[in-house]
Design an enzyme around this catalytic site. Structure first.
Site, PDB file in Angstrom:
ATOM      1  N   SER A 189      12.933  12.324   0.010  1.00  0.00           N
ATOM      2  CA  SER A 189      13.664  12.303   1.270  1.00  0.00           C
ATOM      3  C   SER A 189      12.913  13.177   2.252  1.00  0.00           C
ATOM      4  O   SER A 189      12.059  13.982   1.869  1.00  0.00           O
ATOM      5  CB  SER A 189      15.083  12.864   1.044  1.00  0.00           C
ATOM      6  OG  SER A 189      15.720  13.180   2.253  1.00  0.00           O
ATOM      7  N   TYR A 191      21.288  19.211  -2.262  1.00  0.00           N
ATOM      8  CA  TYR A 191      20.502  17.982  -2.182  1.00  0.00           C
ATOM      9  C   TYR A 191      19.023  18.286  -1.961  1.00  0.00           C
ATOM     10  O   TYR A 191      18.160  17.790  -2.696  1.00  0.00           O
ATOM     11  CB  TYR A 191      21.038  17.099  -1.064  1.00  0.00           C
ATOM     12  CG  TYR A 191      20.265  15.826  -0.851  1.00  0.00           C
ATOM     13  CD1 TYR A 191      20.383  14.769  -1.742  1.00  0.00           C
ATOM     14  CD2 TYR A 191      19.420  15.675   0.245  1.00  0.00           C
ATOM     15  CE1 TYR A 191      19.679  13.588  -1.556  1.00  0.00           C
ATOM     16  CE2 TYR A 191      18.712  14.495   0.437  1.00  0.00           C
ATOM     17  CZ  TYR A 191      18.844  13.469  -0.458  1.00  0.00           C
ATOM     18  OH  TYR A 191      18.131  12.299  -0.273  1.00  0.00           O
TER      19      TYR A 191
END
Length: 279
Positions: free
Chosen positions: A150, A163
């Site tokens: 990401s 995350y």
């Protein structure tokens, strides 16, 4: 088994059909788009998901698709799925670690179990699949492992520490892995997507909110950024990556990502340079 269905001694390139993909988290979003793009051009796909009903509408010629149940947090499930895929198709060419878990909240709000849940899927799940496929890829002397991280694998964002920590960890593992397996003809590419319309936001876990952090949440909500992009565009970009003679170690998918990361890293370099007199 039909010999024609087995993998070649070396990976085919330039869009030539015949490669076998193993995709985790293929039920929706980027994973689904990756699987569909590979199938459309005639490649074989092992599409995995915790809920196979989400894959029941894939309409492809017999023998081209294998759907398997897979929970990446269960090592036995991982090894069973990989063994079934290799038994069916004779080997694997492209392994896409796409399954992911989102956890949002301030550090003070998140529990230890919330951090572990993010790590279990985003780091240890991808690691479990990677370790399970490596013996096959080494034996073949070729293969390509795609790690979906990401933009959060490159920058730390407020309310997303669990995350981004898991994605930063996967980035580090993958960079080490790339150096370890290059001699076996195995490539590793880390894909760092910007915002895509994957349904990910609606599937994230949120911590119990403390009112003290509400102003920060409201500020973040006011900087939502551009509209999410189409996963189909990411799938076409991934096809170009896996077809490259020398695939990149890292690549950002999505518009504006490179400029944003350049700014972040320039600030980091400035911080180091400004602190140099302290040493």
């Amino acid at each position: 088994m039909d010999p024609a269905s087995r993998n070649p001694a070396r990976p085919e390139k330039d869009g030539d059909a015949g490669r076998t993909w193993f995709v985790t988290g293929a039920s929706r979003g980027l994973g689904r788009a990756f699987a569909e793009a590979a199938l459309r051009r005639g490649d074989r796909v092992v599409a995995t998901a915790r809920d196979l009903s989400a894959l029941s509408d894939l309409d492809v010629p017999d023998g081209q698709l294998l759907t398997l149940p897979l929970d990446v947090t269960d090592d036995r499930s991982v090894r069973t799925a990989v063994a079934a895929a290799v038994d069916r198709f004779g080997g694997l060419d492209i392994v896409v670690n796409n399954a992911g878990h989102g956890t949002m909240g301030a550090v003070e709000e998140l529990t230890e179990s919330a951090y572990r849940a993010a790590m279990d899927v985003n780091l240890f799940g991808a690691l479990s699949v990677t370790q399970a496929v490596l013996p096959t890829l080494r034996r073949q002397q070729h293969g390509h492992i795609i790690q979906i991280t990401s933009m959060g694998g490159l920058v730390a964002l407020p309310m997303a520490s669990a995350y981004v920590a898991s994605k930063w960890a996967l980035e580090a593992v993958s960079e080490s892995l790339a150096q370890e397996v290059a001699g076996f003809g195995i490539h590793v590419t880390i894909i760092e997507p910007t915002a895509f319309a994957t349904g990910w936001a609606g599937a994230t876990d949120s911590a119990e909110r403390l009112p003290a952090y509400d102003p920060l949440r409201e500020k973040a909500a006011g900087h939502a950024g551009p509209p999410p992009e189409d996963p189909a565009a990411a799938a076409q970009a991934l096809l170009r990556v896996v077809d490259a003679a020398e695939p990149p170690l890292r690549v950002i998918f999505g518009t504006g990502g490179v400029d944003f990361i350049r700014e972040v890293y320039q600030r980091r370099i400035s911080d180091w340079q400004n602190a140099a007199p302290l040493w």
